[in-house]
Design a protein around this motif. Structure first.
Motif, PDB file in Angstrom:
ATOM      1  N   UNK A  69      27.160  36.988  48.682  1.00 12.38           N
ATOM      2  CA  UNK A  69      27.922  38.146  48.612  1.00 12.38           C
ATOM      3  C   UNK A  69      28.389  38.475  47.042  1.00 12.38           C
ATOM      4  N   UNK A  70      27.994  39.844  46.491  1.00  9.88           N
ATOM      5  CA  UNK A  70      28.441  40.177  45.306  1.00  9.88           C
ATOM      6  C   UNK A  70      29.554  41.116  45.393  1.00  9.88           C
ATOM      7  N   UNK A  71      30.614  40.792  44.429  1.00 10.04           N
ATOM      8  CA  UNK A  71      31.826  41.663  44.340  1.00 10.04           C
ATOM      9  C   UNK A  71      31.396  42.437  43.177  1.00 10.04           C
ATOM     10  N   UNK A  72      31.472  43.777  43.001  1.00 11.55           N
ATOM     11  CA  UNK A  72      31.318  44.616  42.070  1.00 11.55           C
ATOM     12  C   UNK A  72      32.741  45.284  41.470  1.00 11.55           C
ATOM     13  N   UNK A  73      33.210  45.397  40.314  1.00 12.64           N
ATOM     14  CA  UNK A  73      34.293  45.773  40.000  1.00 12.64           C
ATOM     15  C   UNK A  73      34.090  46.590  38.685  1.00 12.64           C
ATOM     16  N   UNK A  74      34.519  47.901  38.800  1.00 12.72           N
ATOM     17  CA  UNK A  74      33.949  48.773  37.575  1.00 12.72           C
ATOM     18  C   UNK A  74      35.533  49.175  36.846  1.00 12.72           C
ATOM     19  N   UNK A  75      35.632  48.974  35.660  1.00 18.71           N
ATOM     20  CA  UNK A  75      36.837  49.726  35.256  1.00 18.71           C
ATOM     21  C   UNK A  75      36.892  49.579  33.696  1.00 18.71           C
ATOM     22  N   UNK A 100      24.857  40.780  49.716  1.00 22.71           N
ATOM     23  CA  UNK A 100      25.775  41.980  50.304  1.00 22.71           C
ATOM     24  C   UNK A 100      26.607  42.288  49.274  1.00 22.71           C
ATOM     25  N   UNK A 101      26.721  43.774  48.820  1.00 24.84           N
ATOM     26  CA  UNK A 101      27.377  44.305  47.944  1.00 24.84           C
ATOM     27  C   UNK A 101      28.723  44.577  48.198  1.00 24.84           C
ATOM     28  N   UNK A 107      29.598  47.708  51.150  1.00 27.04           N
ATOM     29  CA  UNK A 107      30.774  47.295  51.907  1.00 27.04           C
ATOM     30  C   UNK A 107      32.226  47.946  50.824  1.00 27.04           C
ATOM     31  N   UNK A 108      32.417  48.673  51.322  1.00 21.32           N
ATOM     32  CA  UNK A 108      33.705  49.433  50.537  1.00 21.32           C
ATOM     33  C   UNK A 108      35.104  48.796  50.732  1.00 21.32           C
ATOM     34  N   UNK A 109      35.580  47.948  50.347  1.00 20.06           N
ATOM     35  CA  UNK A 109      36.693  47.282  50.676  1.00 20.06           C
ATOM     36  C   UNK A 109      38.165  47.715  50.030  1.00 20.06           C
ATOM     37  N   UNK A 110      39.208  48.070  50.814  1.00 16.75           N
ATOM     38  CA  UNK A 110      40.178  48.692  50.092  1.00 16.75           C
ATOM     39  C   UNK A 110      41.109  47.664  49.374  1.00 16.75           C
ATOM     40  N   UNK A 111      41.674  48.005  48.413  1.00 16.47           N
ATOM     41  CA  UNK A 111      42.587  46.953  47.897  1.00 16.47           C
ATOM     42  C   UNK A 111      43.712  47.949  47.043  1.00 16.47           C
ATOM     43  N   UNK A 112      44.988  47.379  47.476  1.00 16.03           N
ATOM     44  CA  UNK A 112      46.137  48.188  46.981  1.00 16.03           C
ATOM     45  C   UNK A 112      46.294  48.334  45.434  1.00 16.03           C
ATOM     46  N   UNK A 113      46.228  49.339  44.669  1.00 16.89           N
ATOM     47  CA  UNK A 113      46.269  49.506  43.338  1.00 16.89           C
ATOM     48  C   UNK A 113      47.519  49.056  42.749  1.00 16.89           C
ATOM     49  N   UNK A 114      48.673  49.254  43.500  1.00 14.88           N
ATOM     50  CA  UNK A 114      49.959  48.860  43.145  1.00 14.88           C
ATOM     51  C   UNK A 114      50.314  47.467  43.792  1.00 14.88           C
ATOM     52  N   UNK A 115      49.409  46.718  43.829  1.00 14.78           N
ATOM     53  CA  UNK A 115      49.596  45.259  44.518  1.00 14.78           C
ATOM     54  C   UNK A 115      50.636  44.415  43.809  1.00 14.78           C
ATOM     55  N   UNK A 116      50.842  44.666  42.738  1.00 15.29           N
ATOM     56  CA  UNK A 116      51.934  44.161  42.103  1.00 15.29           C
ATOM     57  C   UNK A 116      52.839  44.816  41.296  1.00 15.29           C
TER      58      UNK A 116
END
Length: 179
Positions: free
Chosen positions: A3-9, A96-97, A125-134
């Motif tokens: 599994x590869x996780x991709x984060x762009x920002x 798996x992306x 796989x598009x996995x939701x994450x809360x932008x305002x997690x913290x």
């Protein structure tokens, strides 16, 4: 299959939310690839260079060999942009992306990736994450951890506020970049 996780920002500068999401990704994936947007113009919204942001992330995650940090250049078209992403992940075969994101309905980056998903092996796989997690409480007010709030605190030389937004290991270096 790995599994590869991709984060762009932009992560300009990196703050607690970025660190929290990257930690989560490292715990759930074999490899993590962070693509930092190339902000070739240094301004109020983009005060740090790619090198400075990469150095901050590497400083925090210095002992993790599963984290890769690369640059992604802005382009004129969505197709070119997704092609840049595809070339960034080409060294990670048979994977798996996973893309963790906060807004799959309206975010232009996600919509572009979905439009040209065939370039990204068609299986994303598009996995939701809360932008305002913290959030933090400062002087009785609740603040979402965001780069905008962090940059404002840095511009106002409010060290106490900066310390609430940043991981302790990165505070001094981030403050020094703003001097």
């Amino acid at each position: 299959m790995k599994k590869l996780w991709l984060f762009i920002g932009r992560m300009n500068p990196p703050h607690k939310w970025h660190i929290t999401v990257i930690k989560k990704a490292l715990s759930e994936n074999d490899q993590v690839l962070v693509l930092l947007w190339d902000n070739w113009i240094i301004n109020e919204s983009n005060p740090l260079t790619f090198e400075q942001r990469g150095k901050l992330l590497k400083k925090y995650f210095w002992e993790n060999n599963n984290l890769n940090i690369n640059i992604i250049k802005d382009t004129k078209t969505d197709l070119e942009w997704v092609q840049n992403i595809a070339s960034s992940i080409q060294n990670f075969w048979n994977i798996e992306l996973n893309i963790y994101w906060w807004d799959f309905e309206k975010d232009s980056a996600i919509l572009a990736m979905k439009q040209y998903e065939i370039l990204l092996w068609e299986k994303v796989n598009y996995i939701p994450v809360d932008r305002f997690l913290e959030t933090i409480i400062y002087k009785g007010e609740k603040f979402h951890i965001s780069a905008t709030n962090l940059r404002n605190a840095l511009r106002n030389w409010n060290r106490e506020f900066v310390e609430k937004f940043c991981n302790e290991e990165l505070v001094e270096e981030i403050i020094n970049y703003f001097k």
